[in-house]
Scaffold this active site. Sequence first.
Site, PDB file in Angstrom:
ATOM      1  N   GLY A 184       2.413  -5.597  -7.718  1.00 27.72           N
ATOM      2  CA  GLY A 184       2.055  -6.988  -7.453  1.00 27.72           C
ATOM      3  C   GLY A 184       3.104  -8.022  -7.762  1.00 27.72           C
TER       4      GLY A 184
ATOM      5  N   GLU B  86       3.586   0.083 -10.361  1.00 28.29           N
ATOM      6  CA  GLU B  86       3.576   0.472  -8.946  1.00 28.29           C
ATOM      7  C   GLU B  86       4.098  -0.632  -8.041  1.00 28.29           C
ATOM      8  OE1 GLU B  86      -0.423   3.260  -9.367  1.00 28.29           O
ATOM      9  OE2 GLU B  86      -0.615   1.202  -8.654  1.00 28.29           O
ATOM     10  N   PRO B  87       5.359  -0.993  -8.164  1.00 32.36           N
ATOM     11  CA  PRO B  87       5.870  -2.054  -7.289  1.00 32.36           C
ATOM     12  C   PRO B  87       6.087  -1.542  -5.867  1.00 32.36           C
ATOM     13  CG  PRO B  87       7.651  -1.135  -8.615  1.00 32.36           C
ATOM     14  CD  PRO B  87       6.382  -0.439  -9.054  1.00 32.36           C
ATOM     15  N   GLY B  88       5.628  -2.302  -4.898  1.00 33.87           N
ATOM     16  CA  GLY B  88       5.893  -1.962  -3.498  1.00 33.87           C
ATOM     17  C   GLY B  88       6.779  -3.050  -2.912  1.00 33.87           C
ATOM     18  N   ARG B  89       6.163  -4.237  -2.763  1.00 32.46           N
ATOM     19  CA  ARG B  89       6.863  -5.383  -2.173  1.00 32.46           C
ATOM     20  C   ARG B  89       8.188  -5.684  -2.880  1.00 32.46           C
ATOM     21  NH1 ARG B  89       3.595  -9.599  -0.131  1.00 32.46           N
ATOM     22  NH2 ARG B  89       2.030  -8.648  -1.469  1.00 32.46           N
TER      23      ARG B  89
ATOM     24  N   ARG C   6       1.215 -11.233   8.517  1.00 33.45           N
ATOM     25  CA  ARG C   6       1.012 -11.861   7.221  1.00 33.45           C
ATOM     26  C   ARG C   6       0.820 -13.373   7.310  1.00 33.45           C
ATOM     27  NH1 ARG C   6       3.838 -11.971   3.438  1.00 33.45           N
ATOM     28  NH2 ARG C   6       2.293 -11.543   1.833  1.00 33.45           N
TER      29      ARG C   6
ATOM     30  N   TYR D  48      -2.625 -14.332   5.787  1.00 29.58           N
ATOM     31  CA  TYR D  48      -2.599 -14.885   4.425  1.00 29.58           C
ATOM     32  C   TYR D  48      -2.000 -16.271   4.348  1.00 29.58           C
ATOM     33  CZ  TYR D  48      -2.503  -9.797   3.648  1.00 29.58           C
ATOM     34  OH  TYR D  48      -2.720  -8.449   3.694  1.00 29.58           O
TER      35      TYR D  48
ATOM     36  N   CYS E 247      -1.480 -13.307  23.059  1.00 33.54           N
ATOM     37  CA  CYS E 247      -2.412 -14.249  23.657  1.00 33.54           C
ATOM     38  C   CYS E 247      -3.338 -14.801  22.591  1.00 33.54           C
ATOM     39  CB  CYS E 247      -3.203 -13.549  24.737  1.00 33.54           C
ATOM     40  SG  CYS E 247      -2.118 -13.125  26.076  1.00 33.54           S
ATOM     41  N   GLU E 248      -2.774 -15.583  21.707  1.00 33.27           N
ATOM     42  CA  GLU E 248      -3.563 -16.120  20.605  1.00 33.27           C
ATOM     43  C   GLU E 248      -2.773 -17.256  19.962  1.00 33.27           C
ATOM     44  OE1 GLU E 248      -5.760 -13.296  18.589  1.00 33.27           O
ATOM     45  OE2 GLU E 248      -5.757 -14.346  16.681  1.00 33.27           O
TER      46      GLU E 248
HETATM   47  N1  LLP Z   1      -0.783  -0.530  -6.683  1.00 32.97           N
HETATM   48  C1  LLP Z   1      -1.991  -0.688  -6.117  1.00 32.97           C
HETATM   49  C2  LLP Z   1      -3.147   0.007  -6.680  1.00 32.97           C
HETATM   50  C3  LLP Z   1      -2.150  -1.537  -5.027  1.00 32.97           C
HETATM   51  O1  LLP Z   1      -3.340  -1.709  -4.498  1.00 32.97           O
HETATM   52  C4  LLP Z   1      -1.020  -2.215  -4.514  1.00 32.97           C
HETATM   53  C5  LLP Z   1      -1.139  -3.111  -3.377  1.00 32.97           C
HETATM   54  C6  LLP Z   1       0.228  -1.997  -5.102  1.00 32.97           C
HETATM   55  C7  LLP Z   1       0.312  -1.153  -6.202  1.00 32.97           C
HETATM   56  C8  LLP Z   1       1.492  -2.637  -4.616  1.00 32.97           C
HETATM   57  O2  LLP Z   1       1.464  -4.021  -4.642  1.00 32.97           O
HETATM   58  P1  LLP Z   1       2.829  -4.832  -4.371  1.00 32.97           P
HETATM   59  O3  LLP Z   1       3.765  -4.562  -5.508  1.00 32.97           O
HETATM   60  O4  LLP Z   1       3.406  -4.330  -3.085  1.00 32.97           O
HETATM   61  O5  LLP Z   1       2.403  -6.242  -4.261  1.00 32.97           O
HETATM   62  N2  LLP Z   1      -1.002  -6.601   2.612  1.00 32.97           N
HETATM   63  C9  LLP Z   1      -0.844  -7.517   1.503  1.00 32.97           C
HETATM   64  C10 LLP Z   1      -0.668  -6.806   0.208  1.00 32.97           C
HETATM   65  C11 LLP Z   1      -1.787  -5.832  -0.103  1.00 32.97           C
HETATM   66  C12 LLP Z   1      -1.491  -5.073  -1.339  1.00 32.97           C
HETATM   67  C13 LLP Z   1      -2.464  -4.000  -1.543  1.00 32.97           C
HETATM   68  N3  LLP Z   1      -2.227  -3.241  -2.726  1.00 32.97           N
HETATM   69  C14 LLP Z   1       0.347  -8.434   1.793  1.00 32.97           C
HETATM   70  O6  LLP Z   1       0.931  -8.327   2.849  1.00 32.97           O
HETATM   71  O7  LLP Z   1       0.664  -9.306   0.986  1.00 32.97           O
END
Ligand code: LLP
Length: 463
Positions: free
Chosen positions: A278, A320-323, A360, A364, A391-392
Site C-alpha cells: 500500500g 507486500e509492496p506492489g505499486r 484508474r 478512482y 465510446c464513453e
Molecule cells: N497486499 C494485499 C493483501 C493487497 O490486497 C494489495 C493490494 C497489496 C498487497 C499491494 O498493494 P500496493 O502496494 O500495490 O498498493 N487497483 C487499485 C489497487 C488495488 C490494490 C489491491 N490490493 C489501484 O489501481 O490503485
Amino acid sequence: MSRSAHPAGPRHADVLPEGHYSAPPADLNTLDPKVWAQTVDRGVDGVVRVGGVDVKALAEEFGTPAYFLDETDFRARARAWRTAFGQDADVFYAGKAFLSRAVVRWLHEEGLNLDVCSGGELATALSAGMPADRIAFHGNNKSTEEIHRAVEAGVGRIVLDSFQEIVRVAHIAQELGKRQRVQIRVTVGVEAHTHEFIATAHEDQKFGIPLAGGQAAEAVRRALKLDGLELIGIHSHIGSQIFDTSGFEVAAHRVVGLLKDIRDEHGVELPEIDLGGGLGIAYTSADDPREPHEIAKALTEIVTRECEGARLRTPRISVEPGRAIVGPTAFTLYEVGTIKPLDGLRTYVSVDGGMSDNIRTALYDAEYSVALVSRTSDAEPMLARVVGKHCESGDIVVKDAFLPADLAPGDLIAVPATGAYCRSMASNYNHVLRPPVVAVKDGEARVIVRRETEEDLLRLDVG
Ligand code: LLP
C-alpha cells in the site's frame, strides 16, 4: 487521490474551469525524475529515451499505445526493498500490480517473494520458476480448485480470509496429507487516507476478519484446532497509495494486541506478522513518497516497540509492496490523434488508447502527468485533457495537464507511473486490443507481454 495542489491558472482562460491542475511547470520539456522511471531522459535531439532507446524508435518497432518498462529501475526498486528489510524480514511483491513471467524471474533473481491472489497469478508464478515456498496465496474467495492447486504446489503460506476458508483449506490440506502454513487476515479498523475502493482495513468491507467483537480471536481458536493448518501469523493490509506510516502504526498496535491475546489464551507466540502493501508513489510532482529504507525502519521500529510493550518476541515481519516497486518503472506511450480546443474550458487531446489501458482515472479519480516526448517545444502551455478512443465520455487518461500549445496529431505523448494496475486492469472494452509491455534495458527493448491481436479476440468468440 494523489495530493496535487489546486489551481494557479491556465494561460487560455480568464475564468478557471473546474480541475485538478496545478500551475503550469516553468518548462514543459523538463521531466521530473520523481514521476519518470530511472533511466528516462531527453536526448540532445529532444526525443525522450528509456534505457538508452528513444521513444520514436520504440513506437516504430512496437507501435502505440504500449507500456515501456524500465527493467533497470524495476530491479533497483525490488533490490532496494529487499535490502531495506534485510535478512530478518520478507518482501513479497504483490503480483496484482503487474505480473508476467519476466517479472517473476527478475523477482526471483533479486531475492523477493511473491504474493498471488488467483489461480492465474499462481500459474504465472510457477511457470516462471518461482519456488512455491516463496509464494503467498491471497484472496477473499479462493475457489476450492485454487486452494487445491496452491496446497499441492506447496505454497509458503495461504492467507485465510474467512471462517469458511479456514475449514476449506484445512480439509484440502488433510486430503492431500499436508499441513499448510497459513496466516489469518484481520481487519484492524484503520481508515487509510486513500480512495474508498482501495482502502481495506476499515470494518465495512469484504476483506479480512474483524478484530472488533472478537471475531479474529475466534478465527485463531478454530485454526489452531485443525490438524491440516499450521498457523504462522497474522496479516493486515490497510489500503493503497498511502504516504504516511501512521495507519501502519495503529495496525501494528492492534495486530500485536491480538498476538498478545493469543499468547495469553493459548500459550503460543505466533512467529510472523505481515503488514501488507500500500505504499504510495508519485503520480504527479506534488506527491512525495518515502524511500523503502525509511519505511522499513519505521515499520520495524513500530513492531519492535509494540512487542516489547507486550513482552512478546518480535515476530518476523513481511510486507507486500506492489505499486511501489513496479508503478514508477513504466510509462504508456500514445500517439496523438485529434485535438479539440474548447473555448474557456480546455483542449481535448485524443490518443490511441484510453480507459482500456488505464482505468484508474475513471475508477478512482486518479491523477497522472503527461509529457510530449517525441520532440521538445517552446510553445505556450495549454490546459489539456488527455482522453482515449472509447465510446464513453468518462474515458479520460489525464484529467488536467499542461501540454505545449503547438501539440499536433502524430506527436507522441507519454503518461508516466503506469507500471502498476494499468496493464493488470486493462480490458477489451469496445474490442480495443490490449497493448504490449516492452521491457527496455541497456539499449535493448524486448516484448514481455505481446500486443493482443484481433485473432486473440475472435478465438474467444466461439458462438
Ligand atoms: N497486499 C494485499 C493483501 C493487497 O490486497 C494489495 C493490494 C497489496 C498487497 C499491494 O498493494 P500496493 O502496494 O500495490 O498498493 N487497483 C487499485 C489497487 C488495488 C490494490 C489491491 N490490493 C489501484 O489501481 O490503485
